[in-house]
Design a protein around this motif. Structure first.
Motif, PDB file in Angstrom:
ATOM      1  N   LEU A   1      21.477  58.214  39.120  1.00  0.00           N
ATOM      2  CA  LEU A   1      20.469  57.328  39.490  1.00  0.00           C
ATOM      3  C   LEU A   1      21.080  56.489  41.062  1.00  0.00           C
ATOM      4  CD1 LEU A   1      19.261  55.808  36.352  1.00  0.00           C
ATOM      5  CD2 LEU A   1      17.932  57.484  37.816  1.00  0.00           C
ATOM      6  N   ALA A   2      22.026  56.761  41.705  1.00  0.00           N
ATOM      7  CA  ALA A   2      22.485  55.892  42.686  1.00  0.00           C
ATOM      8  C   ALA A   2      21.712  55.702  43.791  1.00  0.00           C
ATOM      9  CB  ALA A   2      23.884  56.640  43.106  1.00  0.00           C
ATOM     10  N   GLU A   3      20.838  56.724  43.836  1.00  0.00           N
ATOM     11  CA  GLU A   3      19.833  56.690  45.322  1.00  0.00           C
ATOM     12  C   GLU A   3      18.328  56.047  44.885  1.00  0.00           C
ATOM     13  OE1 GLU A   3      20.761  57.648  48.389  1.00  0.00           O
ATOM     14  OE2 GLU A   3      22.698  57.634  47.553  1.00  0.00           O
ATOM     15  N   VAL A   4      18.333  55.656  43.766  1.00  0.00           N
ATOM     16  CA  VAL A   4      16.813  55.308  43.007  1.00  0.00           C
ATOM     17  C   VAL A   4      17.181  53.639  43.131  1.00  0.00           C
ATOM     18  CG1 VAL A   4      15.345  55.447  40.993  1.00  0.00           C
ATOM     19  CG2 VAL A   4      16.517  57.386  41.726  1.00  0.00           C
ATOM     20  N   LEU A   5      15.775  53.257  43.233  1.00  0.00           N
ATOM     21  CA  LEU A   5      15.690  51.801  43.541  1.00  0.00           C
ATOM     22  C   LEU A   5      15.680  51.119  42.064  1.00  0.00           C
ATOM     23  CD1 LEU A   5      14.700  49.042  44.833  1.00  0.00           C
ATOM     24  CD2 LEU A   5      12.437  49.679  44.383  1.00  0.00           C
ATOM     25  N   GLU A   6      16.712  49.969  41.889  1.00  0.00           N
ATOM     26  CA  GLU A   6      16.790  49.721  40.446  1.00  0.00           C
ATOM     27  C   GLU A   6      16.183  48.328  40.362  1.00  0.00           C
ATOM     28  OE1 GLU A   6      20.264  47.894  37.460  1.00  0.00           O
ATOM     29  OE2 GLU A   6      21.109  48.516  39.497  1.00  0.00           O
ATOM     30  N   VAL A   7      15.369  48.114  39.344  1.00  0.00           N
ATOM     31  CA  VAL A   7      14.361  47.149  39.032  1.00  0.00           C
ATOM     32  C   VAL A   7      15.087  46.170  37.902  1.00  0.00           C
ATOM     33  CG1 VAL A   7      12.217  46.002  38.832  1.00  0.00           C
ATOM     34  CG2 VAL A   7      12.618  48.027  40.018  1.00  0.00           C
ATOM     35  N   PRO A   8      15.949  45.320  38.058  1.00  0.00           N
ATOM     36  CA  PRO A   8      16.361  44.539  36.897  1.00  0.00           C
ATOM     37  C   PRO A   8      15.003  43.855  35.976  1.00  0.00           C
ATOM     38  CG  PRO A   8      17.637  43.940  38.696  1.00  0.00           C
ATOM     39  CD  PRO A   8      16.746  44.625  39.176  1.00  0.00           C
ATOM     40  N   VAL A   9      15.168  43.824  34.590  1.00  0.00           N
ATOM     41  CA  VAL A   9      14.188  43.194  33.964  1.00  0.00           C
ATOM     42  C   VAL A   9      14.658  42.361  32.792  1.00  0.00           C
ATOM     43  CG1 VAL A   9      12.474  45.102  34.537  1.00  0.00           C
ATOM     44  CG2 VAL A   9      13.742  44.993  32.651  1.00  0.00           C
ATOM     45  N   SER A  10      14.216  41.567  32.198  1.00  0.00           N
ATOM     46  CA  SER A  10      14.420  40.572  31.114  1.00  0.00           C
ATOM     47  C   SER A  10      14.354  41.330  29.758  1.00  0.00           C
ATOM     48  CB  SER A  10      13.357  39.407  30.953  1.00  0.00           C
ATOM     49  OG  SER A  10      12.023  39.692  30.623  1.00  0.00           O
ATOM     50  N   ILE A  11      15.068  40.834  28.604  1.00  0.00           N
ATOM     51  CA  ILE A  11      15.056  41.487  27.563  1.00  0.00           C
ATOM     52  C   ILE A  11      13.362  41.856  27.200  1.00  0.00           C
ATOM     53  CG2 ILE A  11      14.947  39.353  26.142  1.00  0.00           C
ATOM     54  CD1 ILE A  11      17.145  41.297  24.177  1.00  0.00           C
ATOM     55  N   GLU A  12      12.295  40.927  27.371  1.00  0.00           N
ATOM     56  CA  GLU A  12      11.058  40.816  26.778  1.00  0.00           C
ATOM     57  C   GLU A  12      10.594  42.046  27.756  1.00  0.00           C
ATOM     58  OE1 GLU A  12      12.539  37.822  27.905  1.00  0.00           O
ATOM     59  OE2 GLU A  12      12.590  36.957  26.052  1.00  0.00           O
ATOM     60  N   GLU A  13      10.814  41.944  29.092  1.00  0.00           N
ATOM     61  CA  GLU A  13      10.119  43.151  29.785  1.00  0.00           C
ATOM     62  C   GLU A  13      10.631  44.510  29.453  1.00  0.00           C
ATOM     63  OE1 GLU A  13       9.104  40.709  33.881  1.00  0.00           O
ATOM     64  OE2 GLU A  13      11.429  41.302  33.610  1.00  0.00           O
TER      65      GLU A  13
ATOM     66  N   MET B   1       4.702  50.254  28.000  1.00  0.00           N
ATOM     67  CA  MET B   1       3.757  49.497  28.847  1.00  0.00           C
ATOM     68  C   MET B   1       4.254  48.874  30.321  1.00  0.00           C
ATOM     69  SD  MET B   1       3.141  47.040  25.613  1.00  0.00           S
ATOM     70  CE  MET B   1       2.034  45.640  26.150  1.00  0.00           C
ATOM     71  N   ALA B   2       3.356  48.810  31.086  1.00  0.00           N
ATOM     72  CA  ALA B   2       3.577  48.426  32.611  1.00  0.00           C
ATOM     73  C   ALA B   2       4.053  46.987  32.448  1.00  0.00           C
ATOM     74  CB  ALA B   2       2.447  48.629  33.373  1.00  0.00           C
ATOM     75  N   VAL B   3       4.847  46.531  33.310  1.00  0.00           N
ATOM     76  CA  VAL B   3       5.078  44.869  33.623  1.00  0.00           C
ATOM     77  C   VAL B   3       5.023  44.434  35.075  1.00  0.00           C
ATOM     78  CG1 VAL B   3       6.813  44.909  31.546  1.00  0.00           C
ATOM     79  CG2 VAL B   3       7.768  45.434  33.920  1.00  0.00           C
ATOM     80  N   LEU B   4       4.718  43.328  35.215  1.00  0.00           N
ATOM     81  CA  LEU B   4       4.523  42.910  36.435  1.00  0.00           C
ATOM     82  C   LEU B   4       5.826  42.234  36.878  1.00  0.00           C
ATOM     83  CD1 LEU B   4       2.587  42.002  38.783  1.00  0.00           C
ATOM     84  CD2 LEU B   4       2.269  39.617  37.533  1.00  0.00           C
ATOM     85  N   LEU B   5       6.292  42.747  38.047  1.00  0.00           N
ATOM     86  CA  LEU B   5       7.599  42.290  38.717  1.00  0.00           C
ATOM     87  C   LEU B   5       7.268  41.144  39.397  1.00  0.00           C
ATOM     88  CD1 LEU B   5       8.970  45.757  40.084  1.00  0.00           C
ATOM     89  CD2 LEU B   5       9.363  44.675  37.872  1.00  0.00           C
ATOM     90  N   ARG B   6       8.531  40.173  39.141  1.00  0.00           N
ATOM     91  CA  ARG B   6       8.135  38.741  39.663  1.00  0.00           C
ATOM     92  C   ARG B   6       9.184  38.095  40.741  1.00  0.00           C
ATOM     93  NH1 ARG B   6       4.346  36.181  36.225  1.00  0.00           N
ATOM     94  NH2 ARG B   6       4.106  37.206  34.344  1.00  0.00           N
ATOM     95  N   GLY B   7       9.186  37.504  41.476  1.00  0.00           N
ATOM     96  CA  GLY B   7      10.065  36.929  42.499  1.00  0.00           C
ATOM     97  C   GLY B   7       9.731  37.713  44.004  1.00  0.00           C
ATOM     98  N   LYS B   8      10.164  36.739  44.828  1.00  0.00           N
ATOM     99  CA  LYS B   8      10.196  37.005  46.251  1.00  0.00           C
ATOM    100  C   LYS B   8      10.498  38.467  46.770  1.00  0.00           C
ATOM    101  CE  LYS B   8      13.518  33.985  48.466  1.00  0.00           C
ATOM    102  NZ  LYS B   8      13.521  33.003  49.225  1.00  0.00           N
ATOM    103  N   SER B   9      11.490  38.899  46.234  1.00  0.00           N
ATOM    104  CA  SER B   9      12.279  40.119  46.493  1.00  0.00           C
ATOM    105  C   SER B   9      11.648  41.154  45.631  1.00  0.00           C
ATOM    106  CB  SER B   9      13.758  40.061  46.443  1.00  0.00           C
ATOM    107  OG  SER B   9      13.920  39.837  44.788  1.00  0.00           O
ATOM    108  N   ALA B  10      10.831  41.034  44.727  1.00  0.00           N
ATOM    109  CA  ALA B  10      10.161  42.005  43.957  1.00  0.00           C
ATOM    110  C   ALA B  10       9.300  43.004  44.912  1.00  0.00           C
ATOM    111  CB  ALA B  10       9.203  41.484  42.737  1.00  0.00           C
ATOM    112  N   PRO B  11       9.442  44.534  44.632  1.00  0.00           N
ATOM    113  CA  PRO B  11       8.945  45.531  45.251  1.00  0.00           C
ATOM    114  C   PRO B  11       7.246  45.649  44.984  1.00  0.00           C
ATOM    115  CG  PRO B  11      10.396  46.508  43.821  1.00  0.00           C
ATOM    116  CD  PRO B  11      10.677  45.113  43.811  1.00  0.00           C
ATOM    117  N   LEU B  12       6.600  45.867  46.110  1.00  0.00           N
ATOM    118  CA  LEU B  12       4.950  45.990  45.689  1.00  0.00           C
ATOM    119  C   LEU B  12       4.750  47.561  45.361  1.00  0.00           C
ATOM    120  CD1 LEU B  12       3.561  43.521  48.430  1.00  0.00           C
ATOM    121  CD2 LEU B  12       3.851  43.254  45.926  1.00  0.00           C
TER     122      LEU B  12
END
Length: 86
Positions: A23-35, A43-54
């Protein structure tokens, strides 16, 4: 060519990469334990934070450094397509 019965065959593990390396070339999205729990249920989750990709065609969600799922991002939501049981 097929191997004769009884001949040594290299183990399959010699051909597999560790998940993180694959997965080295794939975008990583860190999430919380709940997410991560919601993602594991498909289920889909809404990514938060100003650096979250759209948007992203291929990304993976991770919790505490462990990949949870492969998926895509659309309008800031991570939608899992393959759950990883690691």
């Amino acid at each position: 060519a097929a191997q004769a019965a009884g001949e040594d065959v290299e183990p399959l593990m010699d051909y597999l990469l560790p998940v993180r390396e694959a997965l080295a070339e794939v975008l990583e999205v860190p999430v919380s334990i709940e997410e991560a729990g919601r993602i594991r249920q498909g289920m889909a989750v809404l990514l938060r934070g100003k650096s979250a990709p759209l948007a992203c065609d291929l990304a993976f969600a991770s919790y505490a450094g462990t990949p949870v799922a492969l998926g895509s991002i659309d309008k800031g939501r991570f939608q899992p397509s393959r759950i990883l049981h690691l």
